[in-house]
Design a protein around this motif. Structure first.
Motif, PDB file in Angstrom:
ATOM      1  N   ARG B 101       0.859  -1.203   0.000  1.00  0.00           N
ATOM      2  CA  ARG B 101       0.000   0.000   0.000  1.00  0.00           C
ATOM      3  C   ARG B 101       0.884   1.238   0.000  1.00  0.00           C
ATOM      4  O   ARG B 101       1.457   1.594   1.025  1.00  0.00           O
ATOM      5  N   PRO B 102       1.003   1.848  -1.097  1.00  0.00           N
ATOM      6  CA  PRO B 102       1.975   2.946  -1.227  1.00  0.00           C
ATOM      7  C   PRO B 102       1.678   4.122  -0.282  1.00  0.00           C
ATOM      8  O   PRO B 102       2.594   4.836   0.107  1.00  0.00           O
ATOM      9  N   ASP B 103       0.421   4.275   0.087  1.00  0.00           N
ATOM     10  CA  ASP B 103       0.127   5.437   0.929  1.00  0.00           C
ATOM     11  C   ASP B 103       0.386   5.167   2.406  1.00  0.00           C
ATOM     12  O   ASP B 103       0.423   6.087   3.218  1.00  0.00           O
ATOM     13  N   GLU B 150       8.187  14.658   8.006  1.00  0.00           N
ATOM     14  CA  GLU B 150       7.946  14.137   6.650  1.00  0.00           C
ATOM     15  C   GLU B 150       6.664  14.711   6.061  1.00  0.00           C
ATOM     16  O   GLU B 150       6.298  14.390   4.946  1.00  0.00           O
ATOM     17  N   GLY B 151       5.972  15.502   6.835  1.00  0.00           N
ATOM     18  CA  GLY B 151       4.694  16.044   6.372  1.00  0.00           C
ATOM     19  C   GLY B 151       3.588  15.534   7.280  1.00  0.00           C
ATOM     20  O   GLY B 151       3.839  14.862   8.273  1.00  0.00           O
ATOM     21  N   SER B 152       2.362  15.921   6.912  1.00  0.00           N
ATOM     22  CA  SER B 152       1.269  15.531   7.799  1.00  0.00           C
ATOM     23  C   SER B 152       0.864  14.080   7.529  1.00  0.00           C
ATOM     24  O   SER B 152       0.847  13.638   6.380  1.00  0.00           O
ATOM     25  N   ILE B 153       0.581  13.373   8.621  1.00  0.00           N
ATOM     26  CA  ILE B 153       0.243  11.948   8.526  1.00  0.00           C
ATOM     27  C   ILE B 153      -1.044  11.718   9.307  1.00  0.00           C
ATOM     28  O   ILE B 153      -1.220  12.241  10.410  1.00  0.00           O
ATOM     29  N   TRP B 154      -1.949  10.997   8.662  1.00  0.00           N
ATOM     30  CA  TRP B 154      -3.165  10.618   9.383  1.00  0.00           C
ATOM     31  C   TRP B 154      -2.917   9.280  10.061  1.00  0.00           C
ATOM     32  O   TRP B 154      -2.473   8.338   9.443  1.00  0.00           O
ATOM     33  N   SER B 161      -9.105  -7.477  19.462  1.00  0.00           N
ATOM     34  CA  SER B 161     -10.121  -8.055  20.351  1.00  0.00           C
ATOM     35  C   SER B 161     -10.692  -6.983  21.273  1.00  0.00           C
ATOM     36  O   SER B 161     -10.593  -7.055  22.507  1.00  0.00           O
ATOM     37  N   ASN B 162     -11.178  -6.017  20.629  1.00  0.00           N
ATOM     38  CA  ASN B 162     -11.783  -4.877  21.326  1.00  0.00           C
ATOM     39  C   ASN B 162     -10.817  -4.179  22.267  1.00  0.00           C
ATOM     40  O   ASN B 162     -11.191  -3.660  23.316  1.00  0.00           O
ATOM     41  N   GLY B 163      -9.572  -4.249  21.945  1.00  0.00           N
ATOM     42  CA  GLY B 163      -8.589  -3.504  22.723  1.00  0.00           C
ATOM     43  C   GLY B 163      -8.054  -4.269  23.913  1.00  0.00           C
ATOM     44  O   GLY B 163      -7.141  -3.820  24.581  1.00  0.00           O
ATOM     45  N   ASN B 164      -8.532  -5.495  24.095  1.00  0.00           N
ATOM     46  CA  ASN B 164      -8.066  -6.246  25.252  1.00  0.00           C
ATOM     47  C   ASN B 164      -6.663  -6.789  25.068  1.00  0.00           C
ATOM     48  O   ASN B 164      -5.924  -6.995  26.033  1.00  0.00           O
ATOM     49  N   GLU B 165      -6.341  -7.034  23.846  1.00  0.00           N
ATOM     50  CA  GLU B 165      -5.041  -7.652  23.632  1.00  0.00           C
ATOM     51  C   GLU B 165      -4.061  -6.680  23.015  1.00  0.00           C
ATOM     52  O   GLU B 165      -2.954  -7.032  22.639  1.00  0.00           O
ATOM     53  N   GLY B 166      -4.409  -5.497  22.770  1.00  0.00           N
ATOM     54  CA  GLY B 166      -3.488  -4.493  22.204  1.00  0.00           C
ATOM     55  C   GLY B 166      -4.171  -3.693  21.110  1.00  0.00           C
ATOM     56  O   GLY B 166      -5.399  -3.638  21.049  1.00  0.00           O
ATOM     57  N   ALA B 167      -3.359  -3.059  20.318  1.00  0.00           N
ATOM     58  CA  ALA B 167      -3.945  -2.220  19.248  1.00  0.00           C
ATOM     59  C   ALA B 167      -2.990  -2.127  18.063  1.00  0.00           C
ATOM     60  O   ALA B 167      -1.777  -2.287  18.212  1.00  0.00           O
ATOM     61  N   VAL B 168      -3.601  -1.920  16.909  1.00  0.00           N
ATOM     62  CA  VAL B 168      -2.781  -1.688  15.702  1.00  0.00           C
ATOM     63  C   VAL B 168      -2.890  -0.202  15.343  1.00  0.00           C
ATOM     64  O   VAL B 168      -3.980   0.366  15.341  1.00  0.00           O
ATOM     65  N   VAL B 169      -1.729   0.399  15.119  1.00  0.00           N
ATOM     66  CA  VAL B 169      -1.761   1.829  14.724  1.00  0.00           C
ATOM     67  C   VAL B 169      -1.215   1.941  13.298  1.00  0.00           C
ATOM     68  O   VAL B 169      -0.140   1.399  13.007  1.00  0.00           O
ATOM     69  N   ALA B 170      -1.994   2.609  12.415  1.00  0.00           N
ATOM     70  CA  ALA B 170      -1.542   2.764  11.015  1.00  0.00           C
ATOM     71  C   ALA B 170      -1.407   4.258  10.682  1.00  0.00           C
ATOM     72  O   ALA B 170      -2.272   5.056  11.030  1.00  0.00           O
ATOM     73  N   GLY B 171      -0.289   4.610  10.102  1.00  0.00           N
ATOM     74  CA  GLY B 171      -0.082   6.020   9.679  1.00  0.00           C
ATOM     75  C   GLY B 171      -0.112   6.114   8.167  1.00  0.00           C
ATOM     76  O   GLY B 171       0.640   5.432   7.482  1.00  0.00           O
ATOM     77  N   VAL B 172      -0.996   6.920   7.650  1.00  0.00           N
ATOM     78  CA  VAL B 172      -1.137   7.063   6.181  1.00  0.00           C
ATOM     79  C   VAL B 172      -0.663   8.453   5.760  1.00  0.00           C
ATOM     80  O   VAL B 172      -1.034   9.454   6.379  1.00  0.00           O
ATOM     81  N   LYS B 173       0.171   8.468   4.773  1.00  0.00           N
ATOM     82  CA  LYS B 173       0.761   9.761   4.401  1.00  0.00           C
ATOM     83  C   LYS B 173       0.202  10.316   3.074  1.00  0.00           C
ATOM     84  O   LYS B 173       0.143  11.513   2.845  1.00  0.00           O
ATOM     85  N   GLY B 174      -0.198   9.465   2.176  1.00  0.00           N
ATOM     86  CA  GLY B 174      -0.809   9.959   0.930  1.00  0.00           C
ATOM     87  C   GLY B 174       0.173  10.552  -0.053  1.00  0.00           C
ATOM     88  O   GLY B 174      -0.184  11.411  -0.854  1.00  0.00           O
ATOM     89  N   ASP B 175       1.415  10.088   0.005  1.00  0.00           N
ATOM     90  CA  ASP B 175       2.424  10.597  -0.942  1.00  0.00           C
ATOM     91  C   ASP B 175       2.054  10.317  -2.388  1.00  0.00           C
ATOM     92  O   ASP B 175       2.074  11.202  -3.237  1.00  0.00           O
TER      93      ASP B 175
END
Ligand SMILES: Nc1ncnc2c1ncn2[C@@H]1O[C@H](COP(=O)(O)OP(=O)(O)OP(=O)(O)O)[C@@H](O)[C@H]1O
Ligand SMILES: [Mg+2]
Lengths: 222, 487
Positions: B101-103, B150-154, B161-175
């Motif tokens: 995913r290039p973005d 590097e610029g603004s990132i969303w 599992s509803n946050g019980n086991e952790g979380a995934v964080v994704a940063g999208v830049k839209g280059d």
């Protein structure tokens, strides 16, 4: 018996002194003066009040015919004899109208002048015989035509030829060129020509002018 | 110091006026070219602006959606790896995802304690990002905007599992998206430029098409002004309004040529007339000189001889006869001289005026030719007019009478003259055979041309009215008041 006193008004000195010599040779005639220009003539006439004024028509600056009434005003007793090279009737007419009693041609060389002086002194009018016939004729003509007594419209009417008069009356009555052409056996074009000529002679621009003119003359009734 | 205040509308109006004057003063070619270019460039700029605006409006929404989507997607997949505690596999999976995913700029996974257990950063997890990590939230939180070097990132976070086991964080830049927008914009700009060049060429061609006939017309007009009437334009070159203009131009030049020809013809006639008048005058002088010399001179010489004879005459009888003869000769000679003088210039005209002069003319004419002349005078009564006017009318009537004798075979003539307030009208009419005035060759016959010329000189009008059946009539009307009389 006193002598007849004569004033000669002529700008040709040779001629006037010749005439003076000729006249003085007569026992009953006396030349009292010679004038070669209009001003001198007027002065001398007034001073001398001569019996006879011998007046040339061609004078320097002014015509003798012009001078005639003025001379008579200054010297009312004088009888004027015109003495000229001009043989035209018009001069004669004008001279007589102006009050001249005699009219002689210079080419007559003095003989006629003598007759004229004698006649005039007796109260007659003397006209150069060679011009008399034509003079009487023009007199008759003008008394016959006597345009002075006619109204301007009458005079205009007389300008037209018979044909033209006929056509003008037709136009005034409202006939067309074709109707008139048929009536008098002319071509329509000829009628139109007569009509336009009549208009030109009368100086009219429209049929209305013409009708008014004919009505004024009472040549037709309305 | 007084300050000249210019109100805004006035200033605006002035500016408009200045622009207008500048626009009006540039050549047509530039006007059309400028118009085309301005239109194309304006259109291009507006398009680019509009496209960019539309794209960047959707841009942020798209990036937010993308980050949320990726985070959520990965949260499901990460669950299994966390279960078996395969951190290597998790990292691999995350890296694959980022590559595909290039973005997607980065992804990292936190365990239930909030520690980062896997991430996609090459050179270790950036410290400043670590600081920004918030506490674990049980719900899916909204994406947030990070401003980085590097610029603004969303960035979006999705609980595993509803946050019980952790979380995934994704940063999208839209280059790549941004790049794509850049590509689109550039291509639009290129297209605009191309169209502009094409438009410029087209408008140049068009102006050439339009201005070529105009240039032709201009050149032709100049040629005509120089007096070259041979130029003609080919209207087939442009069949529009300009073609019509060319046709009009040709017609105009055509009539100019005709008018010029007529003018030259008239000039020639006038010059010719003048020449002939002068020649006529010379001829007349010659005639008079000869008459004076041969006739009058001889006569005077013979008088001298006669006088000598008289001087020597012996008897009174001889003398008397001599005198009579001499007197007769002198009388004849005087008549001859008088006729000569009248022919030259009737003194009646000067002494008595037009009407008596015409009367005299008519009477002499009647006597000599046995043709009856009717006279009609109106409005004169001793009235005198300008001498030039009287002479003109006299000469015209004289020539008309001469023509009648020469050509008309008439038996009756009418002359009329009417002196009005403003004009003198008159005419001469005969009942002869008439003629067609159109057919007169003016180069050969001067009489009528001369009449017309004389009248025109005095500002009057002249008219011939002729009918084969009725005869001819010439008539005229001349203003009484004459500005300059050369007599
Ligand atoms: N009253 C007339 N009746 C018939 N034909 C006429 C009359 N007047 C003129 N014409 C015709 O018009 C022509 C032109 O006349 P115009 O006076 O111009 O020249 P002309 O008399 O022939 O020569 P000139 O130059 O000596 O006058 C004449 O040749 C004649 O044919
Ligand atoms: Mg002629």
């Amino acid at each position: 018996m006193s002598k007849t006193r004569i004033l000669i008004i002529d700008d040709h000195q040779l001629l006037s002194s010749g005439l003076a010599m000729l006249l003085c040779a007569e026992k009953d005639l006396e030349v009292t003066g010679q004038a070669d220009r209009p001003e001198t003539a007027l002065r001398l006439a007034e001073e001398q009040q001569p019996d006879i004024l011998l007046l040339d028509i061609s004078l320097p600056g002014r015509s003798g015919l012009d001078l005639l009434p003025e001379l008579l005003a200054r010297s009312p007793q004088s009888r004027v004899i015109m003495m000229t090279m001009h043989e035209e009737q018009q001069y004669l007419k004008k001279a007589i109208e102006g009050g001249a009693k005699g009219f002689v041609l210079k080419k007559g060389g003095g003989t006629d002048l003598m007759y004229a002086i004698r006649a005039v002194m007796q109260g007659d009018t003397y006209i150069q015989p060679s011009m008399l016939a034509d003079f009487i004729k023009t007199g008759e003509e003008s008394s016959e035509g006597s345009p002075e007594n006619l109204s301007e419209d009458e005079q205009r009417w007389r300008m037209l030829s018979q044909r033209e008069q006929q056509i003008v009356l037709g136009v005034a009555k409202g006939y067309t060129s074709r109707e008139m052409a048929e009536g008098i056996f002319l071509s329509e074009k000829t009628v139109a020509t007569y009509r336009s000529r009549a208009m030109t002679k009368l100086g009219f621009e429209s049929r209305a002018d013409l009708v008014e003119f004919v009505l004024r003359l009472r040549k037709i009734d309305i | 110091m007084p300050v000249a205040l210019i109100s805004v509308p006035a200033f605006f109006r002035q500016a408009v006026r200045r622009v207008r004057s500048v626009l009006l003063s540039v050549p047509l070619k530039l006007k059309i070219l400028g118009l085309a270019l301005a239109l194309i460039l304006l259109f291009g700029a507006v398009t680019i602006y509009k496209v960019q605006a539309a794209l960047s409006e959707n841009f942020d929404a798209f990036l937010q959606e993308e980050s949320r989507f990726v985070a959520t997607e990965l949260s499901y997949q990460s669950h299994d790896y966390l279960l078996i505690n395969d951190m290597y596999g998790l990292t691999q999976m995350l890296r694959n995802t980022v590559q595909n995913r290039p973005d997607l700029r980065y992804v990292f996974v936190r365990n239930a304690e909030g520690q980062v257990v896997a991430h996609t950063f090459e050179g270790g997890f950036p410290g400043d990002l670590l600081e920004k990590i918030s506490g674990l939230s049980p719900q899916r939180s909204e994406p947030r905007l990070l401003r980085t070097n590097e610029g603004s990132i969303w960035e979006a976070e999705a609980g595993i599992s509803n946050g019980n086991e952790g979380a995934v964080v994704a940063g999208v830049k839209g280059d790549s998206l941004r790049r794509q927008i850049g590509v689109i914009t550039r291509s639009l700009a290129r297209t605009t430029l191309l169209v502009a060049i094409f438009g410029a060429l087209l408008s140049l061609g068009l102006t050439w098409l339009i201005t070529r006939p105009v240039t032709r017309l201009l050149e032709a007009t100049r040629a005509v002004r120089r007096g070259d009437y041979s130029v003609r334009l080919d209207p087939a070159e442009s069949r529009d309004e300009l073609g019509k203009l060319m046709e009009g131009f040709n017609a105009m030049v055509g009539s100019l040529v005709i008018a010029e020809k007529a003018r030259l013809g008239k000039e020639y006639l006038q010059r010719d007339f003048l020449h002939r008048v002068m020649a006529g005058q010379e001829g007349e002088r010659k005639r008079i000189a000869r008459e004076l010399h041969d006739q009058t001179g001889q006569a005077l010489a013979s008088f001298m001889v006669d006088l000598k004879v008289l001087e020597n005459a012996q008897s009174v009888n001889d003398r008397g006869q001599g005198i009579t003869r001499l007197r007769k000769a002198i009388t004849e000679e005087m008549e001859a001289i008088h006729d000569l003088a009248v022919a030259l210039r009737p003194t009646v005209l000067d002494d008595l005026g037009l009407v008596p002069a015409v009367e005299m003319l008519a009477r002499n004419f009647e006597k000599r030719h046995r043709i009856q002349v009717r006279l009609n005078f109106l409005g004169f009564l001793d009235r005198r007019l300008e001498l030039c006017l009287e002479t003109c009318v006299y000469r015209i009537i004289q020539e008309a009478l001469t023509n009648i004798v020469k050509h008309a075979q008439a038996t009756e003539v009418t002359i009329f003259l009417e002196g009005g307030e403003k004009t003198l009208r008159g005419g001469v009419e005969d009942n002869g055979r008439g003629f067609e005035p159109e057919n007169i060759d003016q180069a050969k016959h001067m009489g009528i041309y001369g009449m017309r010329e004389r009248i025109q000189l005095l500002g009057g009008s002249f008219h011939i009215d002729s009918d084969k059946g009725i005869g001819a009539m010439i008539s005229f009307e001349i203003p009484i008041k004459q500005e300059k009389c050369h007599e």
